[in-house]
Design a protein around this motif. Structure first.
Motif, short mmCIF file in Angstrom:
data_model
loop_
_atom_site.label_atom_id
_atom_site.label_comp_id
_atom_site.label_asym_id
_atom_site.label_seq_id
_atom_site.Cartn_x
_atom_site.Cartn_y
_atom_site.Cartn_z
N SER A 51 0.86 -1.18 0.00
CA SER A 51 0.00 0.00 0.00
C SER A 51 0.89 1.23 0.00
O SER A 51 2.10 1.15 0.26
N GLU A 52 0.28 2.38 -0.27
CA GLU A 52 1.03 3.62 -0.26
C GLU A 52 1.71 3.79 1.10
O GLU A 52 1.10 3.61 2.14
N GLY A 53 3.01 4.09 1.07
CA GLY A 53 3.74 4.32 2.31
C GLY A 53 4.43 3.10 2.87
O GLY A 53 5.15 3.20 3.86
N THR A 54 4.22 1.93 2.26
CA THR A 54 4.88 0.72 2.75
C THR A 54 5.65 0.04 1.63
O THR A 54 5.21 0.03 0.49
N THR A 55 6.81 -0.51 1.98
CA THR A 55 7.57 -1.31 1.02
C THR A 55 8.19 -2.48 1.77
O THR A 55 8.48 -2.37 2.97
N ASP A 56 8.38 -3.57 1.06
CA ASP A 56 8.97 -4.77 1.65
C ASP A 56 9.90 -5.44 0.67
O ASP A 56 9.69 -5.38 -0.55
N LYS A 57 10.92 -6.11 1.21
CA LYS A 57 11.87 -6.82 0.37
C LYS A 57 11.23 -8.06 -0.22
O LYS A 57 10.40 -8.72 0.42
N GLY A 58 11.67 -8.37 -1.42
CA GLY A 58 11.25 -9.60 -2.07
C GLY A 58 12.35 -10.63 -1.99
O GLY A 58 13.04 -10.75 -1.00
N GLU A 59 12.53 -11.37 -3.09
CA GLU A 59 13.50 -12.45 -3.12
C GLU A 59 14.94 -11.97 -3.35
O GLU A 59 15.89 -12.57 -2.86
N VAL A 60 15.10 -10.89 -4.12
CA VAL A 60 16.45 -10.44 -4.51
C VAL A 60 16.57 -8.92 -4.35
O VAL A 60 16.78 -8.20 -5.33
N PRO A 61 16.52 -8.38 -3.12
CA PRO A 61 16.52 -6.93 -2.94
C PRO A 61 17.89 -6.26 -2.97
O PRO A 61 17.98 -5.03 -3.11
N ASN A 62 18.96 -7.04 -2.82
CA ASN A 62 20.29 -6.43 -2.67
C ASN A 62 20.68 -5.63 -3.91
O ASN A 62 20.59 -6.12 -5.03
N GLY A 63 21.15 -4.40 -3.67
CA GLY A 63 21.59 -3.54 -4.77
C GLY A 63 20.50 -2.62 -5.28
O GLY A 63 20.74 -1.84 -6.21
N TYR A 64 19.32 -2.70 -4.69
CA TYR A 64 18.18 -1.90 -5.14
C TYR A 64 17.53 -1.16 -3.97
O TYR A 64 17.58 -1.61 -2.83
N ASN A 65 16.91 -0.04 -4.28
CA ASN A 65 16.05 0.67 -3.35
C ASN A 65 14.77 1.04 -4.09
O ASN A 65 14.78 1.16 -5.31
N VAL A 66 13.70 1.22 -3.33
CA VAL A 66 12.43 1.58 -3.95
C VAL A 66 11.80 2.74 -3.19
O VAL A 66 12.12 3.00 -2.03
N SER A 67 10.90 3.41 -3.90
CA SER A 67 10.10 4.48 -3.28
C SER A 67 8.68 4.36 -3.79
O SER A 67 8.45 4.31 -5.01
N ARG A 68 7.74 4.30 -2.85
CA ARG A 68 6.33 4.36 -3.25
C ARG A 68 5.93 5.82 -3.09
O ARG A 68 5.54 6.27 -2.02
N LEU A 69 6.03 6.54 -4.15
CA LEU A 69 5.87 7.99 -4.13
C LEU A 69 4.44 8.39 -3.78
O LEU A 69 4.21 9.38 -3.09
N ASN A 70 3.49 7.67 -4.27
CA ASN A 70 2.07 7.88 -4.00
C ASN A 70 1.37 6.60 -4.43
O ASN A 70 2.04 5.60 -4.75
N LYS A 71 0.06 6.61 -4.47
CA LYS A 71 -0.63 5.36 -4.80
C LYS A 71 -0.33 4.93 -6.23
O LYS A 71 -0.31 3.75 -6.55
#
Lengths: 116, 111
Positions: A51-71
């Motif tokens: 959901s907006e405002g939440t992020t979680d790692k998956g199977e291969v997160p190393n080396g990456y970052n994410v941003s949920r900017l809005n919905k």
């Protein structure tokens, strides 16, 4: 009728460069995902956002970052690209129901990334 | 987390019926079973979803036995354009919305 839109479609990076892959969906979905797919392989989940405002790692997160900017928008950042990150990246969105409603994920067209 | 097992590859000929079976022994009570299709250079697309017994749509049928520990995707009278990778997914409702794709089954349809 745009669905899930990814930009760019193609990108070549030099080792150590950074870049952000953009993804936007117009279906008002709460859940969004980033996958990578290497040649001849299945999709591997990098990160997801329930959901907006939440992020979680998956199977291969190393080396990456994410941003949920809005919905609507979910971006994937490579801070220091490596040749091992050469892959096709797919963004997807979905609405996950606890009941019997159909849960269907919609995918973007993909970003073909080459790191040299 | 629910884990799925499918054959890596299958071959068929045009006009035949193709059945792809997916094993999901630790499926939870409220899990649904979903199948996706992926053509080369494209993202996957939803084919069919079911909970038990049989589900049919314009593209495929999905057969789920009573114990729900496996499911079979049935493609009637395949054509060359059905050549694709087919993925079986289970359990996103119990995994906080996490959609995990396995290796998939690469179906090759020959003339």
């Amino acid at each position: 009728n745009a669905g899930v839109t990814q930009t760019p479609k193609f990108q070549v990076l030099k080792t150590g460069q950074s870049m952000t892959l953009q993804c936007a969906q117009d279906m008002n979905h709460n859940s969004m995902y980033w996958y990578r797919q290497d040649p001849g392989m299945g999709l591997r989940l990098i990160y997801y956002s329930a959901s907006e405002g939440t992020t979680d790692k998956g199977e291969v997160p190393n080396g990456y970052n994410v941003s949920r900017l809005n919905k609507r928008e979910f971006s994937l950042r490579l801070e220091s690209a490596a040749p091992s990150q050469t892959s096709v990246y797919f963004c997807a969105s979905s609405e996950i129901y606890s009941g019997p409603q159909k849960t269907e994920a919609f995918f973007g067209q993909g970003t073909r990334l080459t790191v040299v | 987390l629910a884990k799925t097992t499918q054959p890596i590859s299958m071959d068929s000929y045009e006009g035949q019926e193709v059945n792809i079976t997916c094993s999901h022994n630790n499926i939870a009570t409220n899990d649904y079973i979903t199948w996706y299709q992926q053509f080369p250079s494209q993202g996957p697309r939803f084919i069919i979803q079911g909970y038990k017994t049989k589900v049919t749509n314009e593209v495929a049928s999905l057969f789920i036995p009573a114990d729900r520990k496996s499911s079979t995707l049935s493609l009637p009278r395949v054509s060359l354009s059905d050549t694709a990778v087919y993925y079986c997914l289970v359990g996103e409702r119990n995994q906080g919305g996490k959609l995990i794709f396995g290796q998939g089954t690469e179906l090759s349809v020959k003339p």
